[in-house]
Design an enzyme around this catalytic site. Structure first.
Site, PDB file in Angstrom:
ATOM      1  CB  CYS A   2      28.621  -9.802  53.206  1.00 41.29           C
ATOM      2  SG  CYS A   2      29.034 -10.816  51.797  1.00 41.29           S
ATOM      3  NE  ARG A  27      24.528  -5.723  54.441  1.00 43.77           N
ATOM      4  CZ  ARG A  27      24.299  -4.731  53.586  1.00 43.77           C
ATOM      5  NH1 ARG A  27      23.183  -4.045  53.684  1.00 43.77           N
ATOM      6  NH2 ARG A  27      25.130  -4.455  52.622  1.00 43.77           N
ATOM      7  CD1 TRP A  75      23.363 -14.121  49.197  1.00 44.76           C
ATOM      8  CD2 TRP A  75      24.685 -13.229  47.644  1.00 44.76           C
ATOM      9  NE1 TRP A  75      22.768 -14.321  47.989  1.00 44.76           N
ATOM     10  CE2 TRP A  75      23.550 -13.794  47.002  1.00 44.76           C
ATOM     11  CE3 TRP A  75      25.639 -12.622  46.854  1.00 44.76           C
ATOM     12  CZ2 TRP A  75      23.357 -13.764  45.625  1.00 44.76           C
ATOM     13  CZ3 TRP A  75      25.451 -12.585  45.479  1.00 44.76           C
ATOM     14  CH2 TRP A  75      24.318 -13.158  44.887  1.00 44.76           C
ATOM     15  CG  ASN A 101      29.230  -6.270  51.381  1.00 44.82           C
ATOM     16  OD1 ASN A 101      28.997  -7.145  50.548  1.00 44.82           O
ATOM     17  ND2 ASN A 101      28.430  -5.243  51.568  1.00 44.82           N
ATOM     18  N   GLY A 102      31.622  -7.225  49.095  1.00 38.24           N
ATOM     19  CA  GLY A 102      31.903  -6.673  47.763  1.00 38.24           C
ATOM     20  C   GLY A 102      32.724  -7.665  46.954  1.00 38.24           C
ATOM     21  CE  LYS A 488       7.498  -7.945  46.862  1.00 36.99           C
ATOM     22  NZ  LYS A 488       8.447  -7.608  45.812  1.00 36.99           N
ATOM     23  CD  GLU A 491      11.111 -10.801  45.608  1.00 38.82           C
ATOM     24  OE1 GLU A 491      12.322 -10.672  45.836  1.00 38.82           O
ATOM     25  OE2 GLU A 491      10.347  -9.834  45.558  1.00 38.82           O
ATOM     26  CG  HIS A 507      -0.333  -8.788  20.338  1.00 38.68           C
ATOM     27  ND1 HIS A 507      -0.676  -8.596  19.015  1.00 38.68           N
ATOM     28  CD2 HIS A 507      -0.960  -7.814  21.034  1.00 38.68           C
ATOM     29  CE1 HIS A 507      -1.454  -7.524  18.914  1.00 38.68           C
ATOM     30  NE2 HIS A 507      -1.643  -7.021  20.118  1.00 38.68           N
ATOM     31  CE  LYS A 610      15.113  -5.115  51.788  1.00 41.38           C
ATOM     32  NZ  LYS A 610      13.784  -5.298  51.143  1.00 41.38           N
TER      33      LYS A 610
HETATM   34  C1  AGP Z   1      12.216  -6.912  45.393  1.00 44.12           C
HETATM   35  O1  AGP Z   1      11.311  -7.634  46.204  1.00 44.12           O
HETATM   36  C2  AGP Z   1      13.631  -7.427  45.482  1.00 44.12           C
HETATM   37  N1  AGP Z   1      14.104  -7.489  46.793  1.00 44.12           N
HETATM   38  C3  AGP Z   1      14.561  -6.705  44.522  1.00 44.12           C
HETATM   39  O2  AGP Z   1      13.990  -6.753  43.232  1.00 44.12           O
HETATM   40  C4  AGP Z   1      14.873  -5.224  44.857  1.00 44.12           C
HETATM   41  O3  AGP Z   1      13.731  -4.440  44.654  1.00 44.12           O
HETATM   42  C5  AGP Z   1      15.980  -4.746  43.910  1.00 44.12           C
HETATM   43  O4  AGP Z   1      17.119  -5.545  44.130  1.00 44.12           O
HETATM   44  C6  AGP Z   1      16.341  -3.275  44.100  1.00 44.12           C
HETATM   45  O5  AGP Z   1      16.826  -3.086  45.395  1.00 44.12           O
HETATM   46  P1  AGP Z   1      16.985  -1.577  45.928  1.00 44.12           P
HETATM   47  O6  AGP Z   1      15.628  -0.969  45.944  1.00 44.12           O
HETATM   48  O7  AGP Z   1      17.580  -1.711  47.293  1.00 44.12           O
HETATM   49  O8  AGP Z   1      17.910  -0.858  44.969  1.00 44.12           O
END
Ligand code: AGP
Length: 615
Positions: A2, A27, A75, A101-102, A488, A491, A507, A610
């Site tokens: 968040c 976020r 979030w 947040n959390g 990519k 997501e 396989h 993010k």
């Molecule tokens: C990748 O495009 C995503 N946003 C996600 O997989 C991200 O790489 C993952 O959550 C790890 O985040 P971080 O590098 O901030 O730890």
């Protein structure tokens, strides 16, 4: 996951807070809210949906002016994303506002306890228990910071909390455990935020908070204590990027901007780490050379895209240092009961530095006596703070949820760590290291060339927008690149996509191949291991014979693939282990363009955030 902003100073608090939330919208964006202290009371507004909904509500029903306030973009974890569950949350008297947040893991017991004392909770959230507990504690002690300390001692879980109280109007109080909170210190004003992007328009002087700390922010400065009230360790730092870096810079999306920034991000990550003689200078890796020499294995823990960087790093580390290197999904790592001791070097890769899975993995590693080196892009974040050493990537702020420039700089940092280990352990001679370093120094120019030739990739992506699935194949370091290309597309385009090791086709996965199925193949350099190259050309023939539509990523000059490529994407010739740096970019562009063709919001894909700060 968040966004949090708190402010105390001389400016209109709501202007500062809402502008800060806009910088933090990546976020979390399923609801938003603000609170301001004014006229001896507390005024709030909150709305489900994106920040624009809150903006409209504030325009229709402005809140009174005040210079102390807070805000939140959410979030959702507990409770649907609706107005009632949006933050800030208040006590029953409407005198305390808190944002969070959390996850508060013992919230159910606290809710029951509060209800037993007559508190009426208005939401389904875990957060709301804090506002009621703060109100009780404040009524007993009359000091919001002390009230926060008392409440934090009762909470289990991960949390960043920021609160204001109408009866103490000159202060904003924050607290953090396993969740980000940074403090901006200005002249006559102070800011609390999840990320420095929220306040760098006003100040770049910041304070990094440690674990289990409470910060009391006033116009004349900040006071930091532990949850027990002892003076807290304070680390001041200067934010080295400016507000414009956090804006889109004329691009249609942060993601497009960040793809375009990759040459500079790679160059910046190399800066200052290679001396004139081409020797590595990694002083910031504050792990004694002796410890690195005695290390018997490397274990890399990461999630998502960072995990794919780790998979590529394994090839480089094992090839250059001859040390065994294990790569583990951080979320699986500690449940596997891994074999770790003081001769294990654990590398934790994280762009945000706040990914809970990775944080918990490194904590477990340290408990087992391992040394931990973080590779991180966010100064002042939790993962580097809890590691023995950190090698920062210098990608600059990565706002788009889909990681691009951070990924490439993670690769660069991994190569530097592998070379450094080789240098320290004597498995790579100086001239060999200089050769690799020279190649790395040439990557930004190669990336510029790739970016200049991406229009055919965008055109191809638009023609495939209606496809149900795309497969990605690769061998050796091209296999993690295939995984990253698939991630990519998943997501961003919300499309099924899967990456395979090309050797695995026969396989099972080849059963998926049917007429006109798009299959992207990352072809290794023919100048590397020719047997590797020959095998993947055979794989391309196998899938083409079954009707696949082949999209081949291959080096300039590699003519052997031409007869089997329905679409040929050229990349500059690059040494085998470094090829992922250039081969990934077409896949990023492909996914971004296809998602855009589908009308998706590429910077804030659905269901994602993010920084995943919950397990
Ligand atoms: C990748 O495009 C995503 N946003 C996600 O997989 C991200 O790489 C993952 O959550 C790890 O985040 P971080 O590098 O901030 O730890």
């Amino acid at each position: 996951m968040c966004g949090i902003v708190g402010y105390v100073g001389f400016r209109p608090a709501l202007d500062v807070v809402v502008a800060g939330l806009k910088r933090l919208e990546y976020r979390g964006y399923d609801s938003a809210g603000v609170a301001v202290l004014a006229d001896g009371g507390l005024a709030t507004a909150k709305r489900a949906g994106k920040l624009v909904n809150l903006d409209k509500a504030l325009a229709e029903a402005p809140l009174p002016g005040g210079t102390v306030g807070l805000g939140h973009t959410r979030w959702a974890t507990h409770g649907a994303p609706n107005d009632a569950n949006a933050h800030p949350h208040l006590d029953n008297a409407g005198r305390v506002a808190v944002v969070h947040n959390g996850i508060i893991e013992n919230f159910a017991a606290l809710r029951a306890e509060l209800a037993g004392r007559g508190h009426a909770l208005a939401s389904e959230t875990d957060t709301e228990v804090v506002s009621h507990l703060l109100a009780e504690a404040f009524s007993a002690c009359g000091d919001l910071a002390e009230a926060m300390r008392q409440v934090c001692r009762r909470l289990d879980g991960a949390f960043t909390l920021v609160a204001v109280h109408a009866d103490e109007p000159g202060v904003v109080v924050g607290a953090r455990r396993n969740s980000p909170l940074v403090v901006g210190v200005g002249d006559g004003e102070a800011f609390l935020a999840s990320d420095v992007a929220a306040f760098i328009d006003h100040t770049r002087e910041a304070v990094e908070l440690g674990q289990d700390q409470v910060v009391e922010a006033r116009r004349d400065g900040v006071t930091v204590t532990t949850f027990d009230g002892a003076p807290g360790e304070v680390r001041n730092f200067h934010v080295d990027w400016d507000a414009s870096a956090a804006e889109k810079g004329g691009y249609a999306s942060f993601m497009l901007k960040e793809i375009a920034e990759q040459p500079k991000a790679v160059a910046d990550t190399l800066l200052g780490r290679i001396d004139e003689a081409g020797t590595l200078v990694l002083d910031e890796v504050r792990i004694p050379a002796e410890t690195l020499r005695e290390a018997e294995k490397v274990v890399i823990v990461a999630c998502g895209t960072a995990f794919h960087a780790a998979l590529i790093a394994k090839y480089a580390i094992e090839h250059w240092t001859r040390m065994p290197c294990e790569v583990e999904l951080a979320s699986e790592f500690r449940y596997r009961d891994p074999i770790l001791d003081q001769r294990t070097l654990v590398v934790a890769i994280s762009q945000s530095g706040e990914t809970m899975d990775t944080l918990m993995a490194l904590r477990h590693a340290r408990e087992q006596g391992a040394r931990v080196l973080a590779i991180c892009n966010t100064n002042g974040s939790t993962i580097p703070r809890e590691s023995d050493a950190v090698l920062y990537t210098h990608a600059g702020p990565e706002v788009a949820v889909a990681s691009t420039k951070a990924f490439l700089t993670q690769l660069v940092a991994c190569y530097l760590v592998a070379l450094y280990l080789g240098q320290v352990r004597g498995t790579k001679w100086g001239d060999e290291i200089r050769d690799v370093v020279r190649e790395l120094s040439g990557v930004p120019a190669r990336l510029e060339r790739v970016l200049e030739t991406m229009e055919p990739v965008r055109e191809l992506a638009r023609t495939l927008a209606d496809k149900r699935t795309v497969l990605f194949l690769g061998r050796h370091v091209g296999y993690p690149v295939a995984l990253e290309g698939a991630l990519k597309l998943k997501e961003l385009a919300y499309m099924h996509a899967e990456g395979f090791a090309a050797g695995e086709l026969k396989h099972g996965p080849i059963a998926l191949v049917e007429r006109d199925l798009p299959v992207v193949v990352v072809v290794p350099s023919p100048r590397g291991r020719s047997v590797l190259h020959g095998k993947i050309v055979s794989n391309i023939q196998e899938i083409r014979a079954r009707g696949a539509r082949t999209v081949v990523i291959a080096e300039e000059g590699d003519e052997s693939v031409v007869p089997y490529a329905d679409h040929l994407v050229r990349i500059p010739a690059t040494p085998t282990l470094l090829q992922p740096l250039v081969a990934t970019v077409p896949l990023q562009v492909f996914a971004c363009e296809l998602a855009t063709a589908r009308g998706n919001e590429v910077d804030q894909p659905r269901n994602l955030a993010k920084s995943v700060t919950v397990e």
